[in-house]
Design a protein around this motif. Sequence first.
Motif, mmCIF file in Angstrom:
data_model
loop_
_atom_site.group_PDB
_atom_site.id
_atom_site.type_symbol
_atom_site.label_atom_id
_atom_site.label_comp_id
_atom_site.label_asym_id
_atom_site.label_seq_id
_atom_site.Cartn_x
_atom_site.Cartn_y
_atom_site.Cartn_z
ATOM 1 N N ASN A 1 -8.273 -37.998 -21.035
ATOM 2 C CA ASN A 1 -9.372 -38.674 -20.349
ATOM 3 C C ASN A 1 -10.701 -37.975 -20.598
ATOM 4 O O ASN A 1 -11.570 -37.917 -19.731
ATOM 5 C CB ASN A 1 -9.116 -38.754 -18.838
ATOM 6 C CG ASN A 1 -8.021 -39.742 -18.510
ATOM 7 O OD1 ASN A 1 -7.674 -40.591 -19.323
ATOM 8 N ND2 ASN A 1 -7.463 -39.628 -17.327
ATOM 9 N N CYS A 2 -10.857 -37.430 -21.806
ATOM 10 C CA CYS A 2 -12.056 -36.680 -22.150
ATOM 11 C C CYS A 2 -12.552 -37.167 -23.501
ATOM 12 O O CYS A 2 -11.765 -37.330 -24.441
ATOM 13 C CB CYS A 2 -11.744 -35.183 -22.214
ATOM 14 S SG CYS A 2 -13.208 -34.123 -22.223
ATOM 15 N N ALA A 3 -13.851 -37.432 -23.607
ATOM 16 C CA ALA A 3 -14.403 -37.965 -24.854
ATOM 17 C C ALA A 3 -15.860 -37.548 -24.989
ATOM 18 O O ALA A 3 -16.483 -37.050 -24.046
ATOM 19 C CB ALA A 3 -14.278 -39.486 -24.883
ATOM 20 N N LEU A 4 -16.390 -37.757 -26.189
ATOM 21 C CA LEU A 4 -17.776 -37.383 -26.481
ATOM 22 C C LEU A 4 -18.660 -38.614 -26.401
ATOM 23 O O LEU A 4 -18.399 -39.620 -27.061
ATOM 24 C CB LEU A 4 -17.860 -36.771 -27.881
ATOM 25 C CG LEU A 4 -19.159 -36.039 -28.255
ATOM 26 C CD1 LEU A 4 -19.332 -34.799 -27.382
ATOM 27 C CD2 LEU A 4 -19.132 -35.661 -29.727
ATOM 28 N N PRO A 5 -19.711 -38.585 -25.567
ATOM 29 C CA PRO A 5 -20.607 -39.745 -25.480
ATOM 30 C C PRO A 5 -21.447 -39.894 -26.735
ATOM 31 O O PRO A 5 -21.574 -38.969 -27.540
ATOM 32 C CB PRO A 5 -21.481 -39.418 -24.261
ATOM 33 C CG PRO A 5 -21.449 -37.933 -24.156
ATOM 34 C CD PRO A 5 -20.091 -37.503 -24.644
ATOM 35 N N CYS A 6 -22.045 -41.070 -26.873
ATOM 36 C CA CYS A 6 -22.784 -41.408 -28.087
ATOM 37 C C CYS A 6 -23.967 -40.494 -28.356
ATOM 38 O O CYS A 6 -24.272 -40.180 -29.496
ATOM 39 C CB CYS A 6 -23.278 -42.854 -27.998
ATOM 40 S SG CYS A 6 -22.332 -43.942 -29.053
ATOM 41 N N ASN A 7 -24.655 -40.102 -27.306
ATOM 42 C CA ASN A 7 -25.894 -39.351 -27.486
ATOM 43 C C ASN A 7 -25.678 -37.850 -27.462
ATOM 44 O O ASN A 7 -26.617 -37.082 -27.259
ATOM 45 C CB ASN A 7 -26.904 -39.733 -26.395
ATOM 46 C CG ASN A 7 -26.330 -39.520 -24.997
ATOM 47 O OD1 ASN A 7 -25.164 -39.180 -24.848
ATOM 48 N ND2 ASN A 7 -27.153 -39.739 -23.985
#
Length: 589
Positions: free
Chosen positions: A248-254
């Motif tokens: 449940n962990c990810a890198l946002p676009c910005n």
Amino acid sequence: MTGRRIVFVCVPLILLIHLLAYRIVGARKRKCEELAIPMCEDLGYNTTYMPNRFHHDTQKEAALEVHTFWPLVEIKCSPMLKFFLCSLYAPICDKVYGKELLPCRSVCEQAKAGCVKLMKEYGFAWPKKMECHLWPKKTPQTLCMSKPNSEPNPTASSWPTDNAGSKTTSDSTKKGTDSVVVGATKPTKKGSEIDKGTSQHPFLSTRQGSEIDKGGVSSTRQLGTCKCSCQSPFVQRKLERSVAGVYNCALPCNASYFTKEQKQFATTWVTLWSTLCFVSTFLTLATFFLNTARFGYPERPVIFLSGCYFLLSFGYILRLIVGEEAVICDKDGLITSETTGPALCTLVFLFTYFGGMASALWWVLLAFTWFLAAGMKWSNESISNVSQYFHIVAWLIPSVQTIAVLAMSSIDGDPLSGICYVGNQSKDSLVVFVIIPLGIYLALGTTFLIAGFVSLFRIRKAMREDGSSTNKLEKFMVRIGVFSVLYTVPATVTIGCYFYEMTNREAWEESIICREPPCSKESTKPDFSAFMVKYFMSLVVGVSTGFWICSMKTVESWRKILQRLFTFKLRRSQNAETVALRSTAKTTV
């Protein structure tokens, strides 16, 4: 060995390597899904994965086969048969463990002991693919599926050693952890809950120190004495994504590992070299079409290699035209990961990945044609006669690779360059779909190149002994040598950069998400210059293809075509003036 035989040997070999790699990654890419096989819905767990070990792609396929055993289950020849069958055809999917779970050997033995005699009476043998020696014995070091109370003295199976070398021991119940032991009939800690969607169940113990959130997957994990959780720049979302084992962990676009100034410099850097690559390859292709007869074999693969870099550079330029967010951002505002969309992301991937892999194969074929001409003494016409096989190899294999990535949904976004590729967030995909094929192509091309140079030096020596002039041969050798260096060095450095990224990515992630006490890891950031070198080296070969057309013949070809265009325009203008004068004269009369 003739060129045709070499082609017929290389194509199946390379395709076989990619097929094996595809199957390896496919085994690791299993995803949990809701259990939907009727016979297995009341066993205490509700998630499974497909494909299973019998290569059933869907639960419907697995259900058709497993339900052939329904009569045996109905007559209850063994109380363990139903559980054993479901553990094979619809095994538990545990997102924390992330590996294939097999039934314990004792489960198989109990199921077989109760049913094999009855099966023999009706002329059926116990299936060979279900033989009990294929399944692991339950030991403190082995994790396997076992039904509650399936053994007189059930013991807990331990998890394998984790990255820090710590183990979850079989006496985890004494420590008061929220874990459920294999073979236990209930949770070991009083008051612990098993949510409907969680990966905790009566057949599997959870990793020590992990916490199960409402989404049903682990939102933290224990790395030795360090507690790892999703922290900035990563964000927590209820998605099937993980960073260094934290789900449940990810890198946002910005966001990225780099500063805003570094991202701006990277955009400028990629724009510069992709534009130069685009212009150089465009001029090379245009020069070829001006006079196709000028570029015969063995040099013609340079033109097709240039065309591949034209596609590659266009993928980068397309990202600059539509914008980074339109390419690498998904609908949740995160960087795309393990997907085949959105459409612009897929399009950029097709240009960059297919163009890159096809160019590597055309390099192999270029070195191979040089070897045929120098080492095998093939004439230009002989090489041209088998050129159709070169096109089959150079376009078919990259197509298979590209289709494999799309089928595995392995496209992901690069937050620094803003393009979609493969392996930016998955180490397995990076190795299988990028490092291994590029390494194979570089090794093959270098081998043919060295063999060709050895033959050219022998020819040069023989010509000198005969008193013949070697000027033309030496010029040709210099051109081949320079162009070979201009390809092999960037290709080697690019593979090295990918290898650096693959070996250090987990350390970069852990230095961010494992900062909570008692272990505050020292920040380990990726080397920005390594990424800049990677982008430069992946595009500079396309720029260098212009070297091959740099000659007076090229200048003369462009002079002639420009002269024709100018003459055509001048004649057209003169004709228009003549018509106008005649029209004026008629009007006057």
